[in-house]
Design an enzyme around this catalytic site. Structure first.
Site, PDB file in Angstrom:
ATOM      1  N   TYR A  86      24.728 -13.432  40.490  1.00  0.00           N
ATOM      2  CA  TYR A  86      24.836 -13.589  41.948  1.00  0.00           C
ATOM      3  C   TYR A  86      23.614 -14.335  42.502  1.00  0.00           C
ATOM      4  O   TYR A  86      23.757 -15.259  43.312  1.00  0.00           O
ATOM      5  CB  TYR A  86      24.982 -12.208  42.591  1.00  0.00           C
ATOM      6  CG  TYR A  86      25.235 -12.220  44.083  1.00  0.00           C
ATOM      7  CD1 TYR A  86      26.462 -12.626  44.599  1.00  0.00           C
ATOM      8  CD2 TYR A  86      24.249 -11.797  44.977  1.00  0.00           C
ATOM      9  CE1 TYR A  86      26.699 -12.616  45.972  1.00  0.00           C
ATOM     10  CE2 TYR A  86      24.483 -11.779  46.344  1.00  0.00           C
ATOM     11  CZ  TYR A  86      25.713 -12.192  46.848  1.00  0.00           C
ATOM     12  OH  TYR A  86      25.947 -12.175  48.199  1.00  0.00           O
ATOM     13  N   VAL A 114      24.326  -6.344  54.739  1.00  0.00           N
ATOM     14  CA  VAL A 114      25.297  -6.289  55.834  1.00  0.00           C
ATOM     15  C   VAL A 114      26.335  -5.220  55.506  1.00  0.00           C
ATOM     16  O   VAL A 114      26.778  -5.109  54.355  1.00  0.00           O
ATOM     17  CB  VAL A 114      26.020  -7.654  55.995  1.00  0.00           C
ATOM     18  CG1 VAL A 114      26.863  -7.664  57.260  1.00  0.00           C
ATOM     19  CG2 VAL A 114      25.027  -8.815  55.985  1.00  0.00           C
ATOM     20  N   SER A 136      19.529 -13.192  48.465  1.00  0.00           N
ATOM     21  CA  SER A 136      19.467 -13.163  46.997  1.00  0.00           C
ATOM     22  C   SER A 136      19.391 -14.566  46.403  1.00  0.00           C
ATOM     23  O   SER A 136      19.173 -14.704  45.197  1.00  0.00           O
ATOM     24  CB  SER A 136      20.683 -12.438  46.417  1.00  0.00           C
ATOM     25  OG  SER A 136      20.710 -11.110  46.852  1.00  0.00           O
ATOM     26  N   SER A 167      22.731 -16.109  50.835  1.00  0.00           N
ATOM     27  CA  SER A 167      22.234 -14.724  50.776  1.00  0.00           C
ATOM     28  C   SER A 167      20.729 -14.775  50.611  1.00  0.00           C
ATOM     29  O   SER A 167      20.186 -15.736  50.042  1.00  0.00           O
ATOM     30  CB  SER A 167      22.849 -13.986  49.581  1.00  0.00           C
ATOM     31  OG  SER A 167      22.206 -12.733  49.386  1.00  0.00           O
ATOM     32  N   ASP A 220      42.161 -17.361  52.846  1.00  0.00           N
ATOM     33  CA  ASP A 220      41.728 -16.238  52.003  1.00  0.00           C
ATOM     34  C   ASP A 220      42.767 -16.015  50.912  1.00  0.00           C
ATOM     35  O   ASP A 220      43.879 -16.542  50.996  1.00  0.00           O
ATOM     36  CB  ASP A 220      41.568 -14.972  52.868  1.00  0.00           C
ATOM     37  CG  ASP A 220      40.555 -14.002  52.288  1.00  0.00           C
ATOM     38  OD1 ASP A 220      40.522 -13.820  51.046  1.00  0.00           O
ATOM     39  OD2 ASP A 220      39.798 -13.404  53.073  1.00  0.00           O
ATOM     40  N   LYS A 260      23.824 -17.941  44.369  1.00  0.00           N
ATOM     41  CA  LYS A 260      23.419 -18.127  45.767  1.00  0.00           C
ATOM     42  C   LYS A 260      22.225 -19.080  45.860  1.00  0.00           C
ATOM     43  O   LYS A 260      22.092 -19.825  46.838  1.00  0.00           O
ATOM     44  CB  LYS A 260      23.100 -16.773  46.412  1.00  0.00           C
ATOM     45  CG  LYS A 260      24.334 -15.889  46.638  1.00  0.00           C
ATOM     46  CD  LYS A 260      25.367 -16.526  47.564  1.00  0.00           C
ATOM     47  CE  LYS A 260      26.480 -15.568  47.948  1.00  0.00           C
ATOM     48  NZ  LYS A 260      27.510 -16.196  48.784  1.00  0.00           N
ATOM     49  N   THR A 283      29.551  -4.162  54.893  1.00  0.00           N
ATOM     50  CA  THR A 283      30.906  -4.649  54.596  1.00  0.00           C
ATOM     51  C   THR A 283      31.406  -3.949  53.337  1.00  0.00           C
ATOM     52  O   THR A 283      30.665  -3.194  52.702  1.00  0.00           O
ATOM     53  CB  THR A 283      30.934  -6.179  54.330  1.00  0.00           C
ATOM     54  OG1 THR A 283      30.263  -6.428  53.087  1.00  0.00           O
ATOM     55  CG2 THR A 283      30.289  -6.978  55.432  1.00  0.00           C
ATOM     56  N   ASN A 307      32.511 -19.050  53.558  1.00  0.00           N
ATOM     57  CA  ASN A 307      32.073 -17.649  53.564  1.00  0.00           C
ATOM     58  C   ASN A 307      32.531 -16.874  52.330  1.00  0.00           C
ATOM     59  O   ASN A 307      31.851 -15.954  51.889  1.00  0.00           O
ATOM     60  CB  ASN A 307      32.607 -16.980  54.830  1.00  0.00           C
ATOM     61  CG  ASN A 307      32.561 -15.465  54.740  1.00  0.00           C
ATOM     62  OD1 ASN A 307      31.521 -14.843  54.947  1.00  0.00           O
ATOM     63  ND2 ASN A 307      33.702 -14.845  54.417  1.00  0.00           N
ATOM     64  N   ASP A 336      43.034 -19.705  47.070  1.00  0.00           N
ATOM     65  CA  ASP A 336      42.001 -19.291  46.122  1.00  0.00           C
ATOM     66  C   ASP A 336      41.037 -20.466  46.028  1.00  0.00           C
ATOM     67  O   ASP A 336      41.366 -21.504  45.451  1.00  0.00           O
ATOM     68  CB  ASP A 336      42.625 -18.982  44.756  1.00  0.00           C
ATOM     69  CG  ASP A 336      41.578 -18.582  43.731  1.00  0.00           C
ATOM     70  OD1 ASP A 336      40.365 -18.736  44.010  1.00  0.00           O
ATOM     71  OD2 ASP A 336      41.969 -18.118  42.647  1.00  0.00           O
TER      72      ASP A 336
END
Ligand code: NAP
Length: 260
Positions: free
Chosen positions: A161, A194, A150, A148, A40, A165, A196, A95, A69
């Protein structure tokens, strides 16, 4: 735990695993026995004061965190080669992702590039590095991409986005069929809404509207996404290649309609 959900002896890499869905995925794979590397941009402590690797170690599992990154191709190659050299890579969960709102007219070049550089380019870099390692090793592997809903259905006001996706979903299908014969299963999970930090931007009225559109009336927990990732990371998914599994309470299947 059933033996084919047992990940003992497996090495997993989870990108964006310091929080949200990635955190639940990393803990779940570790609980199933995998040694997990959390990759991460930061190794932030969460509300409980613990990083993801702290949590895993406190439960008796094996975990390490590396700063990465994923939008940097050289950084990804160096990090993935290092992990592969030390532990091997049996499982990769792509992810890490970012979101920005805006119609096409509202989207700047910078926003478009930022979304694609993480969600698409970053997934490509990590997947390529993992696949090269898996092919060299000749022992197959599992790659799970977090897409997603989406990417399967338009989501008003999220042009970059949705496009990213969508690209990620067809990338998963393509890589899935390219390497199925080598025992590398590449599949995607398409979460609905979700709970988050990514969705913290939605106010109560939007949340209520989205719940009303969802057949089971609920948002997902990160754990519910992680449970499907566990399945796709395990021997139970050996015959799935390039599949996309929506985990969305039925949102893609149909919208509840009050008749009469
Ligand atoms: P989140 O809470 O925003 O977490 C995303 C994680 O990815 C963060 O730890 C973030 O690190 C990391 N990340 C972002 N860019 C990165 C980069 N360039 N390199 C490495 N790590 C990076 O998001 P989430 O809700 O858990 O989402 C996880 C995935 O599920 C994403 O791909 C998202 O698009 C997808 N998804 C989420 C939902 C939802 O409703 N939440 C629905 C469908 C799909 P920083 O802290 O440094 O930003």
């Amino acid at each position: 735990m059933g033996t084919r959900l047992d990940l003992n002896g497996k090495s997993a890499v989870v990108t964006g695993g310091s929080r949200g869905i990635g955190r639940a995925v990393a803990i779940t794979l570790a609980d199933a026995g995998a040694r997990v590397t959390i990759a991460d941009r930061s190794d932030a402590l969460r509300n409980d004061g613990l990083s993801t690797s702290d949590v895993i170690r406190s439960r008796g599992g094996h975990a390490e965190s590396v700063l990465l990154d994923i939008s940097s191709s050289p950084e990804v190659d160096a990090t993935m080669n290092d992990i592969a050299g030390r532990h091997g890579i049996d499982i990769l969960v792509n992810n890490a992702g970012t979101i920005v709102s805006g119609t096409v007219a509202e989207t700047s070049d910078e926003s478009w590039r930022a979304i694609f550089s993480v969600n698409v380019d970053g997934t490509f870099y990590c997947t390529r590095a993992a696949i090269r390692h898996m092919l060299n090793r000749g022992a197959g592997g599992k790659i799970v991409n977090i897409a997603s809903v989406s990417g399967l259905r338009a989501n008003q006001g999220f042009a970059a986005y949705c496009a990213a996706k969508g690209a990620l979903i067809n990338f998963s299908r393509q890589v899935g069929i390219d390497y199925g014969a080598q025992g590398i299963n590449v599949n995607a999970v398409a979460p609905g809404f979700v709970e988050t930090e990514m969705t913290a931007m939605y106010d109560a009225s939007i949340r209520h509207a989205l719940e009303a559109q969802t057949p089971n009336g609920k948002w997902a927990t990160p754990q519910q996404i992680a449970d499907t990732v566990l399945f796709l990371s395990s021997g139970l998914s050996d015959h799935l290649c390039g599949e996309v599994i929506a985990v969305d309470g039925g949102w893609l299947v149909g919208t509840p309609v009050q008749v009469g």
